[in-house]
Design an enzyme around this catalytic site. Sequence first.
Site, PDB file in Angstrom:
ATOM      1  N   GLU A 289      -7.236  -9.805 -40.304  1.00 21.85           N
ATOM      2  CA  GLU A 289      -7.983  -8.553 -40.237  1.00 21.85           C
ATOM      3  C   GLU A 289      -9.198  -8.626 -39.318  1.00 21.85           C
ATOM      4  OE1 GLU A 289      -7.533 -10.563 -42.858  1.00 21.85           O
ATOM      5  OE2 GLU A 289      -9.311 -10.757 -44.097  1.00 21.85           O
ATOM      6  N   HIS A 313      -2.120  -3.276 -45.095  1.00 25.58           N
ATOM      7  CA  HIS A 313      -2.933  -4.340 -45.689  1.00 25.58           C
ATOM      8  C   HIS A 313      -4.112  -4.694 -44.776  1.00 25.58           C
ATOM      9  CE1 HIS A 313      -3.588  -7.998 -48.154  1.00 25.58           C
ATOM     10  NE2 HIS A 313      -4.004  -8.501 -47.005  1.00 25.58           N
ATOM     11  N   GLU A 314      -3.815  -4.964 -43.519  1.00 26.46           N
ATOM     12  CA  GLU A 314      -4.898  -5.369 -42.604  1.00 26.46           C
ATOM     13  C   GLU A 314      -5.893  -4.234 -42.403  1.00 26.46           C
ATOM     14  OE1 GLU A 314      -4.932  -8.412 -42.311  1.00 26.46           O
ATOM     15  OE2 GLU A 314      -2.846  -8.765 -42.846  1.00 26.46           O
ATOM     16  N   HIS A 317      -8.329  -4.037 -45.182  1.00 24.73           N
ATOM     17  CA  HIS A 317      -9.399  -5.038 -45.071  1.00 24.73           C
ATOM     18  C   HIS A 317     -10.639  -4.493 -44.359  1.00 24.73           C
ATOM     19  CE1 HIS A 317      -8.258  -8.826 -46.802  1.00 24.73           C
ATOM     20  NE2 HIS A 317      -7.119  -8.890 -46.163  1.00 24.73           N
ATOM     21  N   GLU A 336      -8.880 -10.261 -51.263  1.00 19.28           N
ATOM     22  CA  GLU A 336      -7.438 -10.013 -51.185  1.00 19.28           C
ATOM     23  C   GLU A 336      -6.870  -9.129 -52.299  1.00 19.28           C
ATOM     24  OE1 GLU A 336      -5.911 -10.409 -48.576  1.00 19.28           O
ATOM     25  OE2 GLU A 336      -7.177 -11.828 -47.498  1.00 19.28           O
ATOM     26  N   ASP A 394      -8.362 -23.185 -47.806  1.00 18.29           N
ATOM     27  CA  ASP A 394      -7.019 -22.689 -47.585  1.00 18.29           C
ATOM     28  C   ASP A 394      -6.153 -22.824 -48.842  1.00 18.29           C
ATOM     29  OD1 ASP A 394      -5.525 -21.516 -45.536  1.00 18.29           O
ATOM     30  OD2 ASP A 394      -4.302 -23.333 -45.402  1.00 18.29           O
ATOM     31  N   TYR A 402      -4.134 -12.584 -54.214  1.00 19.44           N
ATOM     32  CA  TYR A 402      -3.539 -11.332 -53.746  1.00 19.44           C
ATOM     33  C   TYR A 402      -2.952 -10.513 -54.899  1.00 19.44           C
ATOM     34  CZ  TYR A 402      -3.744 -13.198 -48.962  1.00 19.44           C
ATOM     35  OH  TYR A 402      -4.165 -13.687 -47.762  1.00 19.44           O
TER      36      TYR A 402
HETATM   37 ZN   LIG Z   1      -5.410  -9.985 -46.655  1.00 22.41          ZN
END
Ligand SMILES: [Zn+2]
Length: 620
Positions: A289, A313-314, A317, A336, A394, A402
């Site tokens: 994003e 989705h992006e 953001h 998320e 990460d 999410y």
């Molecule tokens: Zn995302």
Amino acid sequence: MKHPFLIVLGIVSIVLISCQNKNNTKTVENILPKDHHSFAEPQIARVSHLDLSLNVDFDNKILSGVVTFQILKSPDANEIILDTDGLKIEKVMSDDMDLSYKLGERDKIKGRPLIIDLPEAVNKISIYYQTSPGAKAVQWLSPEQTAQKEDPFPFTQSQAILARSWIPCQDSPGIRFTYNAEVTVPIGFMALMSAENPQEIDADGTYNFKMPQPIPSYLMALTVGNIEFKSLGKRTGVYAEPVMLDKCHYEFSEMEQMLISAEELYGPYAWGRYDVIVLPPSFPFGGMENPRLTFATPTIIAGDRSLTSLIAHELAHSWSGNLVTNSTWDDFWLNEGFTVYFEQRIMEAVYGREYSEMLALLSFQGLLEEIVEINAKNAEDTKLKLNLEGRDPDEGMSAIAYDKGYLFLRKVEETIGRDKFDNFLKSYFNENAFHVMDTKQFLSLLNAVLNEEEKGEIRIDDWVYASGLPDNHPVITSEKFINVDAEMKKWIEGATLASIDSQNWSTHEWIHFIHSLPEDINKEKVSELDEEFKFTQSGNCEILAAWFQVTIRSEYEIADPAVEDFLVNVGRRKFLTPTYKALIERDSTKEKARKIYSKARANYHSVSTNTMDELLDWKL
Ligand SMILES: [Zn+2]
């Protein structure tokens, strides 16, 4: 705007003095999250603006130049600490004055701190540096790795803590800055950033960028390539390699409508334009994003606009994440979970509830599987609020943030009603725009609008601070999937595949169909399916990824070349992980997985190789 509840919660609020102009000293208040993934000490000195001047050297795979920071500092500050990873620092100056600096010891996750002395009058520093060819954020694609196969195509991926591998910076989501950049590239190429972007190639190869809204470092982004632009609407457009441009333009034709729907839900879009660049297939994520310019994988170009929820989705953001930002990566679900919730609402607004419920149900099924997997390793990681101290952030990028995050917000919506929740969200985005948010602050805001009965029904602590999925989770049903199940049953009970009613199935129904095939399906049945529906030849990556689970499991070798092709060409981690996993789970294909990986590894971004190296126990 800052909110009084922040102080009630005891979050440190410190006054920073900018000494830039002693006659015009300005006071800046800031909220300071403790981020265990950054060396920065923002309460002592932090950056507020950066000017970047970079040269992109394709031949040596190096970015080099100078970054100048404006600094805000506390009255007794005598140093500023930045994050770096693999950078070669040449010198640090403030105007004409050399500043002394040192690089601290290397931490295997965080890299090395760059500690710069700050004499009293200094509030601007320039760091002359270059990246290393192996910079973790940057992938230098060779011409063969692009769609056009003619030119190199470098791109960056900064989230979560990789920005420090291409810019020395305070690499923490809580620290925002505005930026300007001048980027010089070889003649004939276009450069794009997370900023106001060009739409045409510059004859001299010099591009100027401006990002007037403050952003955190993980949203710094750059790509350079043989790129063209095509408009989609008043504020939207798509960039891609010339051979991909028309396909991408067709695929994203509903983007302007998505933007309008998003604004109708939660208020004005804050960033000016919203464009997407479709990168070559090694891009490790579905999308990133980056403000004003989402970086996207070409694996969503299916030819039938069926995978564009990724764009929703992006785009979402632009509110959740880019406007209201997780304070540290331990609060990643705030970025998320909200974004998946918002994405679902955009999809519902544009395509209808029946459609968006299919997407929600597919995600829910994926979440259940992932909870089992994560629980087996570390049940702590199935909590929404994470503790990633000492680990690569990460590792927090799982379906928990999410999809469990989404389900929690949906639970709130279903409990308090959509109107009330929408009003809450609208003011949440509005009042906290350009600020950080942590779990505690958010829950305090949420609790303030809930009555006792609602709190009892939702059970917030079970969702946020407990492992697994609470038993009061929303139930998602899809008539369309029930219908798919019924057709599947007919086939299992002896009907021919030709006789099942699948003419109008969408990609999502097909994915559900493939997911629902019996665990122990044999090779003959798989072959029958493939002959009828041609899954192995599908141009849809989501269908392929689901299908390869079945072909690998049933040892349907006819699909093997396609599996290999997929793994060598696609670098999106979401597809690589389950496919390699399926291969290594069977003795007969374990070696094959390693053979393919040795061939494919060079095509992947470091985000993907990090995960695959671990999965395959790959020693360099
Ligand atoms: Zn995302």
